[in-house]
Design an enzyme around this catalytic site. Structure first.
Site, PDB file in Angstrom:
ATOM      1  N   GLY A 169      18.352  -8.686 -13.178  1.00 45.56           N
ATOM      2  CA  GLY A 169      16.706  -8.913 -13.241  1.00 45.56           C
ATOM      3  C   GLY A 169      16.322  -9.330 -14.698  1.00 45.56           C
ATOM      4  N   CYS A 433      -5.733  14.957 -26.092  1.00 43.78           N
ATOM      5  CA  CYS A 433      -5.782  13.547 -25.752  1.00 43.78           C
ATOM      6  C   CYS A 433      -6.665  12.753 -27.109  1.00 43.78           C
ATOM      7  CB  CYS A 433      -6.806  13.072 -24.529  1.00 43.78           C
ATOM      8  SG  CYS A 433      -6.010  13.913 -23.143  1.00 43.78           S
TER       9      CYS A 433
HETATM   10  C1  LIG Z   1      25.772  -9.938 -10.048  1.00 42.72           C
HETATM   11  C2  LIG Z   1      25.193  -8.505 -10.322  1.00 42.72           C
HETATM   12  N1  LIG Z   1      25.537  -7.416 -10.633  1.00 42.72           N
HETATM   13  C3  LIG Z   1      24.726  -6.478 -11.023  1.00 42.72           C
HETATM   14  C4  LIG Z   1      25.058  -5.010 -11.029  1.00 42.72           C
HETATM   15  O1  LIG Z   1      23.956  -4.233 -11.380  1.00 42.72           O
HETATM   16  O2  LIG Z   1      26.251  -4.591 -11.402  1.00 42.72           O
HETATM   17  S1  LIG Z   1      23.019  -7.005 -10.670  1.00 42.72           S
HETATM   18  C5  LIG Z   1      23.640  -8.724 -10.308  1.00 42.72           C
HETATM   19  C6  LIG Z   1      22.853  -9.828 -10.074  1.00 42.72           C
HETATM   20  C7  LIG Z   1      21.945 -10.190 -11.277  1.00 42.72           C
HETATM   21  O3  LIG Z   1      21.629 -11.374 -11.117  1.00 42.72           O
HETATM   22  P1  LIG Z   1      19.902 -11.827 -11.652  1.00 42.72           P
HETATM   23  O4  LIG Z   1      20.221 -11.950 -13.012  1.00 42.72           O
HETATM   24  O5  LIG Z   1      19.499 -12.949 -10.982  1.00 42.72           O
HETATM   25  O6  LIG Z   1      19.046 -10.506 -11.486  1.00 42.72           O
END
Ligand SMILES: Cc1nc(C(=O)O)sc1CCOP(=O)(O)O
Ligand SMILES: Cc1ncc(COP(=O)(O)OP(=O)(O)O)c(N)n1
Ligand SMILES: [Mg+2]
Length: 524
Positions: A169, A433
């Protein structure tokens, strides 16, 4: 082979935008600054995977970028790839090593400490830590670990030569948060980020890669600059710094944007005005960006968590605008929802100051030494508060404030012990607060001092106080607690009902000489 893991592209042909050819996209990404390419083909037959890998290798050689094959040892052997990436359910590393030529780069996926421990035992070359943020590119089998979770896994690599990239992500909107937030308490940082969709799904992969590259280069520079000259603090300097902040606040009247709880909204706004600053208690997500561009600070108090979306947005915009963020995780130990929300907020943005009572701070640190009951802290507090507050400041990479009969403030290096206040503070609602409001106000003063003309008495003092969140935190705590002492001594105060207005009065009338004479400050 020495590999630059900084911008690690993982391919995903299924994500290509219509009309974008795979090799065209890959070459553009390489031109944009990708430093490692991993071919990830989860649905292809062997022959198709082999063809893709062969063609990709030719391109990677043209740009002198190493080629890693995901999962498939046979494909890696067939194309003489530079390395392989193995997940927790792929071929075990020690078997892969018997099949691969010596020197083949081996990476493994890690999302918990045991994975990292095993990776060290297997003497891998790098680990992929994820998923850091939510992703739809891969069906996740474990919860998202968040940027702060990355830092704790990085710490396990201390003393090894194993490199680490974060994955999951990551995109141009969260890459700086990922890089800055993923540093371990020991200072261990990521070696890079691994990305699929932010580049592959883009119709302009070269600019997508360049944008990530730009952030990476800015981040490395940030870490490489001479670290700030260690600040020399003594009690008189701290007191004079707080007085200087009182002046700047009244002079500049910074905007203190407070997303706070319904119980204390009115008194927090009045306390802000009494100090000479300008409160706005806005919660609509639509106005978070505009507010972030007005000089001042942001207070996130999640006493009644009704505006989480706005809290996330406001904090991210404040980070972008480099405005102080004070986080008051009210009652964070009371429910799992509060603990999860606090983690979500702190993963989304970097706080400048985190302020809480001992029970709240213990909960944030996952310590059982002090228990919380609702929003209150129960029991005698920490046996060694100074060490605790220093460590949580280091862990969260911000200033930490722990309020109580004695107040503790630390930036992870020095610890300031403050012993002002009055027990009647405990008889009004939201006194903690109000501390958060005062801290946010003084932090705004510290941030504005950097823009103030050099009229401050003593440039040395201005240099210490300028942008100094520790000074802002100490100032906010002292202002409230000294004002509370003055209010409690007034003849017209007969109980909590008359104390609160008197407290606002004393904030309004707080004089430098009162603070200088009353403040009980120790530097440890
Ligand atoms: C290939 C892969 N492995 C992950 C892990 O957590 O090991 S997350 C993932 C997908 C990452 O794709 P994007 O950059 O589009 O989020
Ligand atoms: C750099 C990097 N990190 C993690 C992964 C994920 O690998 P794995 O757990 O084997 O999952 P799949 O990618 O095979 O679905 C990766 N590929 N690259
Ligand atoms: Mg795999």
């Amino acid at each position: 082979m020495t590999i630059d893991f900084s911008l690690y592209l993982v391919t995903g042909r299924e994500l290509l935008p219509p009309g974008k050819e795979y090799l065209e996209s890959l070459e553009e990404a390489l031109q944009g600054g990708v430093t490692v390419v991993q071919i990830r083909e989860k649905k292809s037959d062997t022959l198709e995977f082999l063809e893709i890998a062969r063609e990709s290798k030719i391109l990677c050689e043209k740009y002198k970028v190493p080629l890693i094959i995901n999962d498939r040892i046979d494909i890696a052997l067939a194309v003489q790839a530079d390395g392989v990436h193995l997940g927790q359910t792929d071929m075990p590393v020690h078997i892969a090593k018997t099949l691969l030529p010596a020197g083949t780069v081996i990476g493994v996926s890690c999302n918990d400490p045991d994975h990292v421990k095993k990776a060290i035992e297997d003497e891998v070359d790098y680990i992929g830590i994820g998923a850091v943020w939510g992703t739809t590119t891969k069906k996740l089998t474990s919860p998202v670990i968040g940027v702060r979770g990355v830092g704790s896994l990085l710490q396990a690599l201390d003393g090894t030569k194993i490199k680490a990239v974060a994955i999951g992500g990551i995109n141009s909107t969260n890459v700086l948060r990922t890089l800055h937030g993923s540093v371990s308490t020991s200072g261990h940082r990521l070696d890079g980020i691994a990305v699929v969709s932010d580049i592959v799904a883009s119709s302009a992969p070269r600019s997508a890669a360049k944008s990530l590259r730009y952030s990476l280069d800015a981040w490395v520079h940030h870490f490489n600059v001479q670290s700030r000259v260690p600040q020399i603090y003594d009690v008189e300097t701290i007191k004079n710094g707080v007085v200087e902040l009182m002046r700047v606040i009244r002079d500049k009247s910074p905007l203190i944007h407070q997303i706070t709880n319904v119980v204390v909204t009115n008194q927090s706004a009045n306390a802000t005005l009494a100090l000479g600053a300008s409160p706005i208690m806005a919660t609509a997500p639509e106005e978070m960006h505009d507010l972030s561009r007005i000089p001042g600070s942001l207070l996130i108090n999640f006493g009644t968590i009704t505006d989480k979306g706005s809290m996330i947005l406001a904090g991210q915009y404040a980070n972008e605008a480099q405005k102080p963020i004070v986080f008051d995780p009210v009652g964070v130990g009371a429910t799992q929802f509060r603990k999860t929300t606090a983690s979500e907020l702190l993963n989304a943005w970097q706080a400048s100051v985190i302020k809480g009572n001992a029970g709240e701070m213990a909960s944030l640190a996952n310590s059982n030494e002090v228990q919380a009951k609702g929003v209150d802290s129960v029991g005698p507090g920490f046996a060694d508060s100074a060490t605790f507050i220093r460590e949580i400041a280091k862990k969260e990479r911000c200033v930490a404030v722990m309020t109580g009969p004695t107040d503790w403030v630390s930036d992870g290096t020095i610890v300031v012990k403050l012993e002002n206040g009055h027990k009647i503070l405990g008889d009004i609602t939201g006194s903690g607060c109000l501390v958060g409001t005062c801290v946010a106000t003084f932090c705004a003063g510290a941030s504005l001092l950097s823009a103030a003309p050099e009229t401050s008495p003593g440039p040395e003092l201005a240099k210490l106080v300028r942008g100094n969140m520790l000074m802002g935190a100490v100032g906010g705590v002292l202002a409230l607690t000294v004002a509370a002492e003055c209010a409690a001594e007034r003849s017209d105060v007969h109980g909590s009902g008359t104390f609160l207005p008197a407290l606002i009065d004393e904030l309004y009338n707080l004089k430098p000489e009162t603070l200088l004479s009353r403040a009980k400050v120790q530097v440890l």
